[in-house]
Design a protein around this motif. Structure first.
Motif, PDB file in Angstrom:
ATOM      1  N   GLY A  62       3.526 -10.203  -0.840  1.00 36.43           N
ATOM      2  CA  GLY A  62       2.620  -9.360  -0.073  1.00 36.43           C
ATOM      3  C   GLY A  62       2.928  -9.277   1.398  1.00 36.43           C
ATOM      4  N   GLY A  63       4.012  -9.888   1.855  1.00 28.84           N
ATOM      5  CA  GLY A  63       4.364  -9.822   3.266  1.00 28.84           C
ATOM      6  C   GLY A  63       4.910  -8.467   3.658  1.00 28.84           C
ATOM      7  N   ASN A  64       5.012  -8.243   4.968  1.00 26.57           N
ATOM      8  CA  ASN A  64       5.597  -7.019   5.517  1.00 26.57           C
ATOM      9  C   ASN A  64       4.916  -5.752   4.997  1.00 26.57           C
ATOM     10  OD1 ASN A  64       7.585  -8.539   6.916  1.00 26.57           O
ATOM     11  ND2 ASN A  64       8.794  -8.652   5.024  1.00 26.57           N
ATOM     12  N   ALA A  65       3.598  -5.765   5.003  1.00 26.38           N
ATOM     13  CA  ALA A  65       2.866  -4.578   4.568  1.00 26.38           C
ATOM     14  C   ALA A  65       3.084  -3.440   5.551  1.00 26.38           C
ATOM     15  CB  ALA A  65       1.379  -4.893   4.447  1.00 26.38           C
ATOM     16  N   ALA A  66       3.215  -2.230   5.031  1.00 27.91           N
ATOM     17  CA  ALA A  66       3.415  -1.060   5.881  1.00 27.91           C
ATOM     18  C   ALA A  66       2.666   0.119   5.289  1.00 27.91           C
ATOM     19  CB  ALA A  66       4.902  -0.733   5.999  1.00 27.91           C
ATOM     20  N   ALA A  67       1.898   0.788   6.122  1.00 29.37           N
ATOM     21  CA  ALA A  67       1.161   1.957   5.647  1.00 29.37           C
ATOM     22  C   ALA A  67       2.126   3.106   5.405  1.00 29.37           C
ATOM     23  CB  ALA A  67       0.110   2.364   6.672  1.00 29.37           C
ATOM     24  N   ILE A  68       2.078   3.672   4.213  1.00 27.44           N
ATOM     25  CA  ILE A  68       2.881   4.850   3.911  1.00 27.44           C
ATOM     26  C   ILE A  68       2.196   6.088   4.474  1.00 27.44           C
ATOM     27  CG2 ILE A  68       3.737   6.326   2.041  1.00 27.44           C
ATOM     28  CD1 ILE A  68       5.354   3.870   2.286  1.00 27.44           C
ATOM     29  N   VAL A  69       0.911   6.215   4.211  1.00 27.30           N
ATOM     30  CA  VAL A  69       0.160   7.341   4.743  1.00 27.30           C
ATOM     31  C   VAL A  69      -1.311   6.954   4.840  1.00 27.30           C
ATOM     32  CG1 VAL A  69      -0.130   8.348   2.451  1.00 27.30           C
ATOM     33  CG2 VAL A  69      -0.392   9.793   4.458  1.00 27.30           C
TER      34      VAL A  69
END
Length: 447
Positions: A62-69
């Motif tokens: 679950g690390g390095n979460a990034a919003a796609i949109v």
């Protein structure tokens, strides 16, 4: 993704579930409020939807979460990963469908807005090459379960969207696909047919071999009436007890797979409407899974006013799967009428499952408003058909799995291409295609 499954818990947490039976690991906290999840086939990332957007996280922890949109106008209802094009497609509860780059969310594009109501499911399909990928959208129902061969669903409407152009939505099969149908069976067999409804535009036949409306996986076929611009004007479904008129009957049983392949035929009965040939390659009428090809004599509304089954007239055996390959061919015996070429890919002539192709000769019965029926046949296999023998004389060749008409040239009535996808010439089961010129006018044996 090959080593774990991913799931959304009721409280909105995303879980990684190892396939070896170890304990599940929470990789996204419940506070994130996930509504749906999809994993990249390579297994590195998981994508999850929420009430406000779509996020990418590492599959492991679950690390390095990034919003796609984000934000989105309504909650994400479903996600699908298209690894071929590197795109993510999602639907929302408000009836919107969009896609974006997997890497960073760039080039976000709205594919459709308000496509007839709440979107229950979306699936990306790579067709031919990356540029032709499409999204099939199920409107009005959720996708309840996965199956090794596809996804089962009951949609009110299926919509196809072009992901290459981010547009061109087309409404397909409204109200025609039943609970228990297998995603992917729509279009399992597809062919052009001459103008059915008299509007001057050629129409289409679409097979749904796993349709369970009549009985489990008995199958069905859609006669699809088209407009000149390529859009669908209407359709008529034909299966046991559906789409039949004038006392016509269609004796289908469970797992017959009617609609495996389809072929448009000429107008045999002189009423101005073309006919259709539809295979049911696991039909048990003669022997278990011997197969059959049905002739459907159509009305201008797409219903079948008469039917005729080809199976018992041929020297078929159990599990031959006659009809898996199917096409029509021009007149091959000099009577001015077209013939049918159908494959029995598991036929055992010369060895186990080497395959065969039957050229079936038909004759008219009853004049205008009549039908057609079997008259004779020629079999092409390792031991039949003027001594024609496959190049690779080994078992499990599956000659006849697919057939298409190529052309009619010179002294030959027809040239057909026949797949032999178990052929070993280029390596174990590398496959092959045989091009056969049929002699004419004569018995229909391979020249």
């Amino acid at each position: 993704a090959t080593h774990a499954a991913f799931a959304v818990r009721a409280d909105g947490a995303v879980l990684r579930v190892p396939l070896n039976g170890d304990a599940a690991t929470e990789i996204v906290a419940a506070s994130a409020g996930a509504t749906t999840v999809a994993a990249h086939p390579a297994g590195a990332h998981v994508y999850y939807g929420t009430a406000t957007g779509v996020t990418r996280v590492d599959a492991a922890d679950g690390g390095n979460a990034a919003a796609i949109v984000s934000p989105l106008p309504s909650a994400v209802a479903s996600l699908a990963v298209d690894a071929v094009r590197g795109r993510l497609t999602w639907s929302t509860a408000g009836g919107d469908v969009s896609s974006a780059d997997l890497a960073d969310g760039g080039r976000e594009a709205a594919l459709a807005s308000g496509v007839g109501g709440a979107v229950g499911g979306v699936a990306s399909v790579a067709a031919g090459d990356a540029a032709d990928a499409a999204a099939a959208v199920l409107v009005g129902h959720s996708v309840p379960a996965l199956h090794p061969y596809g996804t089962f669903f009951k949609p009110d409407v299926m919509v196809e969207l072009s992901m290459a152009t981010e547009g061109a939505a087309g409404r397909l099969a409204a109200g025609t696909v039943s609970a228990g149908d297998m995603f992917g069976s729509f279009g399992n067999g597809v062919a052009a047919i001459d103008d059915v409804d008299g509007d001057g535009v050629s129409d289409a036949l679409v097979g749904l071999q796993a349709d369970g409306e009549a009985v489990s996986s008995a199958g069905s076929v859609l006669v699809v009436m088209m407009r000149a611009d390529g859009s669908v004007k209407g359709q008529q479904k034909i299966t046991a007890g559906v789409g039949l008129t004038n006392g016509a009957a269609l004796a289908l049983a469970a797992e017959d797979r009617f609609g495996t392949n389809v072929a448009g035929m000429a107008d045999w009965d002189g009423d101005g409407v073309p006919e259709a040939a539809v295979s049911a390659h696991l039909d048990d009428n003669l022997f278990d899974d011997a197969g059959a090809v049905w002739l459907l004599f159509l009305t201008a509304t797409g219903e079948a006013r008469a039917t005729y089954r080809i199976a018992t007239q041929l020297p078929l055996s159990a599990s031959d799967a006659f009809g898996r390959g199917l096409t029509t061919v021009p007149d091959n015996d000099g009577d001015g009428k077209q013939e049918i070429a159908a494959g029995a890919y598991a036929d055992d002539d010369g060895g186990n499952a080497r395959g065969a192709v039957y050229i079936v000769f038909l004759q008219s019965v009853g004049g205008v408003g009549g039908t057609a029926e079997y008259r004779a046949h020629t079999k092409i296999s390792a031991t039949s058909g003027a001594g024609w023998v496959p190049v690779s004389p080994t078992d499990s060749q599956w000659f006849g799995y697919g057939i298409t008409l190529m052309e009619a040239t010179g002294s030959a009535a027809a040239v057909i291409a026949v797949t032999c996808h178990g052929d070993d010439d280029g390596g174990n089961e590398a496959g092959a295609v045989y091009v056969l010129a049929l002699s004419s006018p004569s018995s229909g044996v391979a020249a």
